[in-house]
Design a protein around this motif. Sequence first.
Motif, PDB file in Angstrom:
ATOM      1  N   GLU A  37      -5.309   5.044  -1.550  1.00 24.05           N
ATOM      2  CA  GLU A  37      -4.215   4.237  -0.992  1.00 24.05           C
ATOM      3  C   GLU A  37      -3.854   4.719   0.415  1.00 24.05           C
ATOM      4  O   GLU A  37      -3.549   3.905   1.295  1.00 24.05           O
ATOM      5  N   ALA A  38      -3.899   6.027   0.628  1.00 25.40           N
ATOM      6  CA  ALA A  38      -3.594   6.573   1.956  1.00 25.40           C
ATOM      7  C   ALA A  38      -4.583   6.056   3.002  1.00 25.40           C
ATOM      8  O   ALA A  38      -4.193   5.763   4.141  1.00 25.40           O
ATOM      9  N   GLU A  67       0.830  -1.210   0.000  1.00 30.12           N
ATOM     10  CA  GLU A  67       0.000   0.000   0.000  1.00 30.12           C
ATOM     11  C   GLU A  67       0.866   1.262   0.000  1.00 30.12           C
ATOM     12  O   GLU A  67       0.547   2.240  -0.690  1.00 30.12           O
ATOM     13  N   ALA A 120      -4.183   8.191  -5.054  1.00 27.14           N
ATOM     14  CA  ALA A 120      -3.266   8.303  -3.909  1.00 27.14           C
ATOM     15  C   ALA A 120      -4.048   8.421  -2.606  1.00 27.14           C
ATOM     16  O   ALA A 120      -3.677   7.805  -1.593  1.00 27.14           O
ATOM     17  N   HIS A 127       0.728   3.996  -2.921  1.00 26.51           N
ATOM     18  CA  HIS A 127       0.479   5.414  -2.606  1.00 26.51           C
ATOM     19  C   HIS A 127       1.588   6.296  -3.157  1.00 26.51           C
ATOM     20  O   HIS A 127       1.322   7.331  -3.785  1.00 26.51           O
TER      21      HIS A 127
END
Length: 153
Positions: free
Chosen positions: A135-136, A105, A132, A109
């Motif tokens: 993913e964060a 992950e 992004a 990101h």
Amino acid sequence: MNDVELFLAHAIQLEREAARRYEELAAAMQTEGNAALKVFFARMAHFSRKHLAEATARGGFRELPVLRDDEYDWPEGTSPETADWVGVDAQMDPRQALALALGSERRGHAYYAAIAATTSDLELCGLAGEFAAEEAQHIVELEKLIAQHTATA
């Protein structure tokens, strides 16, 4: 990267790989007898499939390039979702599974965030920024689980 179609081709491949990795981790945690992590990893596989569907839908009216494995432009030459992937086996414990997922992950990101930060294409900047941000959120979830697992271990 400054091409939305090329970005979407990469995002589709990355999310496809992420879903497969999470499915492998869910199966490993089922073997391990850890029902909670099996459910978590299965949910993460579902989210990856959802992100895959979103990327595919965004490319639906565009002509996306069909890339061979050696034509992808990945950091360090390999997809962020497969870099450092040692595989999953029945001996993998929950701590190892969570660490493996967190690494993937974080790389995903970083990949999306780097594109958002460096592209000169405004549409691509927005798309990469959205990916992004997703993913964060996954990173935060994994870090919470790792903290919980560490506290109870």
